[in-house]
Design a protein around this motif. Structure first.
Motif, PDB file in Angstrom:
ATOM      1  N   PHE A   1       0.877  -1.172   0.119  1.00  0.00           N
ATOM      2  CA  PHE A   1       0.016   0.016  -0.007  1.00  0.00           C
ATOM      3  C   PHE A   1       0.844   1.270  -0.097  1.00  0.00           C
ATOM      4  CE2 PHE A   1       0.605  -1.167   4.527  1.00  0.00           C
ATOM      5  CZ  PHE A   1       0.778   0.092   4.946  1.00  0.00           C
ATOM      6  N   GLN A   2       0.101   2.446  -0.196  1.00  0.00           N
ATOM      7  CA  GLN A   2       0.937   3.822  -0.234  1.00  0.00           C
ATOM      8  C   GLN A   2       0.722   4.495   0.375  1.00  0.00           C
ATOM      9  OE1 GLN A   2       1.997   3.892  -4.091  1.00  0.00           O
ATOM     10  NE2 GLN A   2       3.128   5.946  -4.049  1.00  0.00           N
ATOM     11  N   LEU A   3       1.510   5.566   1.056  1.00  0.00           N
ATOM     12  CA  LEU A   3       1.331   6.574   1.883  1.00  0.00           C
ATOM     13  C   LEU A   3       2.217   7.824   1.400  1.00  0.00           C
ATOM     14  CD1 LEU A   3       1.330   5.413   5.437  1.00  0.00           C
ATOM     15  CD2 LEU A   3      -0.514   5.766   4.162  1.00  0.00           C
ATOM     16  N   ASP A   4       1.692   8.765   0.828  1.00  0.00           N
ATOM     17  CA  ASP A   4       2.453   9.624  -0.073  1.00  0.00           C
ATOM     18  C   ASP A   4       3.272   8.988  -1.255  1.00  0.00           C
ATOM     19  OD1 ASP A   4       1.627  12.158   1.324  1.00  0.00           O
ATOM     20  OD2 ASP A   4       3.264  11.634   2.730  1.00  0.00           O
ATOM     21  N   ASP A   5       4.381   9.346  -1.147  1.00  0.00           N
ATOM     22  CA  ASP A   5       5.381   8.423  -2.234  1.00  0.00           C
ATOM     23  C   ASP A   5       5.929   7.163  -1.849  1.00  0.00           C
ATOM     24  OD1 ASP A   5       4.811  10.456  -4.225  1.00  0.00           O
ATOM     25  OD2 ASP A   5       6.634  11.866  -3.505  1.00  0.00           O
ATOM     26  N   ALA A   6       5.900   7.008  -0.633  1.00  0.00           N
ATOM     27  CA  ALA A   6       6.383   5.666   0.120  1.00  0.00           C
ATOM     28  C   ALA A   6       5.567   4.515  -0.106  1.00  0.00           C
ATOM     29  CB  ALA A   6       6.716   5.953   1.581  1.00  0.00           C
ATOM     30  N   GLU A   7       6.146   3.192  -0.300  1.00  0.00           N
ATOM     31  CA  GLU A   7       5.433   2.130  -0.407  1.00  0.00           C
ATOM     32  C   GLU A   7       5.819   1.304   0.612  1.00  0.00           C
ATOM     33  OE1 GLU A   7       5.414   0.475  -4.828  1.00  0.00           O
ATOM     34  OE2 GLU A   7       7.100   2.045  -5.023  1.00  0.00           O
ATOM     35  N   TYR A   8       4.607   0.751   1.385  1.00  0.00           N
ATOM     36  CA  TYR A   8       4.752  -0.202   2.281  1.00  0.00           C
ATOM     37  C   TYR A   8       4.011  -1.579   2.171  1.00  0.00           C
ATOM     38  CZ  TYR A   8       5.533   4.289   4.985  1.00  0.00           C
ATOM     39  OH  TYR A   8       5.876   5.340   5.443  1.00  0.00           O
ATOM     40  N   ALA A   9       4.538  -2.492   2.923  1.00  0.00           N
ATOM     41  CA  ALA A   9       3.987  -3.736   2.739  1.00  0.00           C
ATOM     42  C   ALA A   9       3.715  -4.514   4.343  1.00  0.00           C
ATOM     43  CB  ALA A   9       5.069  -4.626   1.925  1.00  0.00           C
ATOM     44  N   LEU A  10       2.601  -5.163   4.076  1.00  0.00           N
ATOM     45  CA  LEU A  10       2.486  -6.097   5.436  1.00  0.00           C
ATOM     46  C   LEU A  10       2.274  -7.571   4.868  1.00  0.00           C
ATOM     47  CD1 LEU A  10      -1.090  -6.627   5.894  1.00  0.00           C
ATOM     48  CD2 LEU A  10      -0.735  -3.852   6.184  1.00  0.00           C
ATOM     49  N   ALA A  11       2.601  -8.381   5.915  1.00  0.00           N
ATOM     50  CA  ALA A  11       2.268  -9.756   5.790  1.00  0.00           C
ATOM     51  C   ALA A  11       0.794  -9.941   5.553  1.00  0.00           C
ATOM     52  CB  ALA A  11       2.896 -10.790   6.681  1.00  0.00           C
ATOM     53  N   ILE A  12       0.556 -10.809   4.312  1.00  0.00           N
ATOM     54  CA  ILE A  12      -0.816 -10.960   3.805  1.00  0.00           C
ATOM     55  C   ILE A  12      -1.652 -11.948   4.831  1.00  0.00           C
ATOM     56  CG2 ILE A  12      -0.325 -12.996   2.445  1.00  0.00           C
ATOM     57  CD1 ILE A  12      -2.466 -10.227   1.213  1.00  0.00           C
ATOM     58  N   ARG A  13      -0.846 -12.685   5.784  1.00  0.00           N
ATOM     59  CA  ARG A  13      -1.520 -13.351   6.657  1.00  0.00           C
ATOM     60  C   ARG A  13      -2.378 -12.553   7.758  1.00  0.00           C
ATOM     61  NH1 ARG A  13       3.948 -13.172   8.424  1.00  0.00           N
ATOM     62  NH2 ARG A  13       4.099 -12.626  10.538  1.00  0.00           N
TER      63      ARG A  13
ATOM     64  N   ILE B   1      -4.778  -8.747  14.347  1.00  0.00           N
ATOM     65  CA  ILE B   1      -3.708  -8.657  15.229  1.00  0.00           C
ATOM     66  C   ILE B   1      -3.876  -9.337  16.410  1.00  0.00           C
ATOM     67  CG2 ILE B   1      -1.672  -7.222  16.102  1.00  0.00           C
ATOM     68  CD1 ILE B   1      -2.456  -5.007  14.028  1.00  0.00           C
ATOM     69  N   ASN B   2      -3.142 -10.431  16.725  1.00  0.00           N
ATOM     70  CA  ASN B   2      -3.317 -11.226  18.013  1.00  0.00           C
ATOM     71  C   ASN B   2      -4.856 -11.486  18.506  1.00  0.00           C
ATOM     72  OD1 ASN B   2      -0.621 -11.109  18.504  1.00  0.00           O
ATOM     73  ND2 ASN B   2      -0.822  -8.903  19.438  1.00  0.00           N
ATOM     74  N   ASP B   3      -5.377 -11.784  17.208  1.00  0.00           N
ATOM     75  CA  ASP B   3      -7.040 -12.280  17.260  1.00  0.00           C
ATOM     76  C   ASP B   3      -7.887 -11.054  17.462  1.00  0.00           C
ATOM     77  OD1 ASP B   3      -6.660 -14.957  16.781  1.00  0.00           O
ATOM     78  OD2 ASP B   3      -6.069 -15.272  18.826  1.00  0.00           O
ATOM     79  N   LYS B   4      -7.188  -9.812  17.118  1.00  0.00           N
ATOM     80  CA  LYS B   4      -8.191  -8.595  17.265  1.00  0.00           C
ATOM     81  C   LYS B   4      -8.229  -7.993  15.952  1.00  0.00           C
ATOM     82  CE  LYS B   4     -10.002  -5.867  19.944  1.00  0.00           C
ATOM     83  NZ  LYS B   4     -11.190  -6.125  20.188  1.00  0.00           N
ATOM     84  N   SER B   5      -9.380  -7.623  15.470  1.00  0.00           N
ATOM     85  CA  SER B   5      -9.424  -6.811  14.032  1.00  0.00           C
ATOM     86  C   SER B   5      -9.327  -5.486  14.183  1.00  0.00           C
ATOM     87  CB  SER B   5     -11.136  -7.125  13.631  1.00  0.00           C
ATOM     88  OG  SER B   5     -10.925  -8.471  13.366  1.00  0.00           O
TER      89      SER B   5
ATOM     90  N   ASN C   1      10.772   3.342  14.458  1.00  0.00           N
ATOM     91  CA  ASN C   1      11.732   2.036  14.176  1.00  0.00           C
ATOM     92  C   ASN C   1      10.927   0.714  14.552  1.00  0.00           C
ATOM     93  OD1 ASN C   1      13.533   3.866  12.785  1.00  0.00           O
ATOM     94  ND2 ASN C   1      14.980   3.961  14.579  1.00  0.00           N
ATOM     95  N   ARG C   2      10.472   0.848  15.609  1.00  0.00           N
ATOM     96  CA  ARG C   2       9.811  -0.535  16.152  1.00  0.00           C
ATOM     97  C   ARG C   2       8.596  -0.871  15.054  1.00  0.00           C
ATOM     98  NH1 ARG C   2       4.828  -0.094  19.109  1.00  0.00           N
ATOM     99  NH2 ARG C   2       4.363   2.020  19.045  1.00  0.00           N
ATOM    100  N   PHE C   3       8.065  -0.241  14.209  1.00  0.00           N
ATOM    101  CA  PHE C   3       7.152  -0.513  13.179  1.00  0.00           C
ATOM    102  C   PHE C   3       7.629  -1.238  11.917  1.00  0.00           C
ATOM    103  CE2 PHE C   3       4.823   3.596  14.694  1.00  0.00           C
ATOM    104  CZ  PHE C   3       4.254   2.947  15.980  1.00  0.00           C
TER     105      PHE C   3
ATOM    106  N   MET D   1       3.464  -5.894  11.972  1.00  0.00           N
ATOM    107  CA  MET D   1       2.063  -5.718  12.577  1.00  0.00           C
ATOM    108  C   MET D   1       2.020  -6.200  14.002  1.00  0.00           C
ATOM    109  SD  MET D   1       0.502  -4.473  10.065  1.00  0.00           S
ATOM    110  CE  MET D   1      -1.007  -4.282  11.028  1.00  0.00           C
ATOM    111  N   GLU D   2       3.042  -6.887  14.397  1.00  0.00           N
ATOM    112  CA  GLU D   2       2.825  -7.440  15.986  1.00  0.00           C
ATOM    113  C   GLU D   2       3.306  -6.054  16.775  1.00  0.00           C
ATOM    114  OE1 GLU D   2       4.258  -9.440  13.808  1.00  0.00           O
ATOM    115  OE2 GLU D   2       2.644 -11.152  13.827  1.00  0.00           O
TER     116      GLU D   2
END
Length: 167
Positions: A22-34, A93-97, A128-130, A147-148
């Motif tokens: 996904f995108q925020l401004d010009d930066a591209e991010y990714a998160l595990a599909i799981r 995330i940890n069984d929480k939507s 940095n922790r994210f 995500m954790e």
């Protein structure tokens, strides 16, 4: 193995190394599909008092109350008006939507571990922790979100308490 365990193992194998970009401004991010449950368009958000400003409120998704976080605000980026490309990525995330508001969803990519490196140790701090890593994909770099660690534990507790009041 029982059938449910076999199905879970197969599902985990098919999701291995897959990321929603996904995108925020010009930066591209990714998160595990799981972690991804579904992607929906922006909708009416009910604000709730006494939460951090990046928690925009809650939505009613088919009878389930889900807290919604504006990822731009969480990352301390400038606010921007929502438009027809703005999406809510519903994650578990940890069984929480939780719903994550992003500028736009781009694609699902297969990113093997060999293409991912640790984030630079620029400074100690909450941002940095994210970051779980940086992925080289063609000529671009995708910032992989951990995500954790996306929410502080006390924030999840705060969301849980607010949901309990609203239920």
């Amino acid at each position: 193995m029982v059938e449910n365990e076999v199905t879970a193992v197969r599902e985990e194998e098919t999701q291995k190394d897959k990321y929603l970009c996904f995108q925020l401004d010009d930066a591209e991010y990714a998160l595990a599909i799981r972690h991804v449950v579904e992607i929906i368009g922006i909708q009416r958000i009910t604000t709730i008092p006494d939460v951090p400003p990046y928690i925009r409120g809650v939505i009613n998704l088919r009878g389930k109350i889900i807290p919604v976080i504006d990822v731009r605000m969480r990352f301390q980026l400038d606010e921007r008006d929502y438009d027809d490309r703005t999406c809510i990525i519903v994650v578990s995330i940890n069984d929480k939507s939780v719903g994550l508001i992003v500028d736009t969803v781009n694609e699902v990519l297969n990113i093997p571990p060999a293409q991912i490196q640790d984030p630079p140790k620029i400074k100690k701090g909450s941002q940095n922790r994210f970051i779980a890593g940086l992925a080289r994909v063609g000529d671009s770099v995708k910032i992989i979100i951990n995500m954790e660690k996306f929410l502080f534990e006390e924030e999840m507790e705060g969301i849980n308490k607010k949901e309990a009041v609203l239920s």
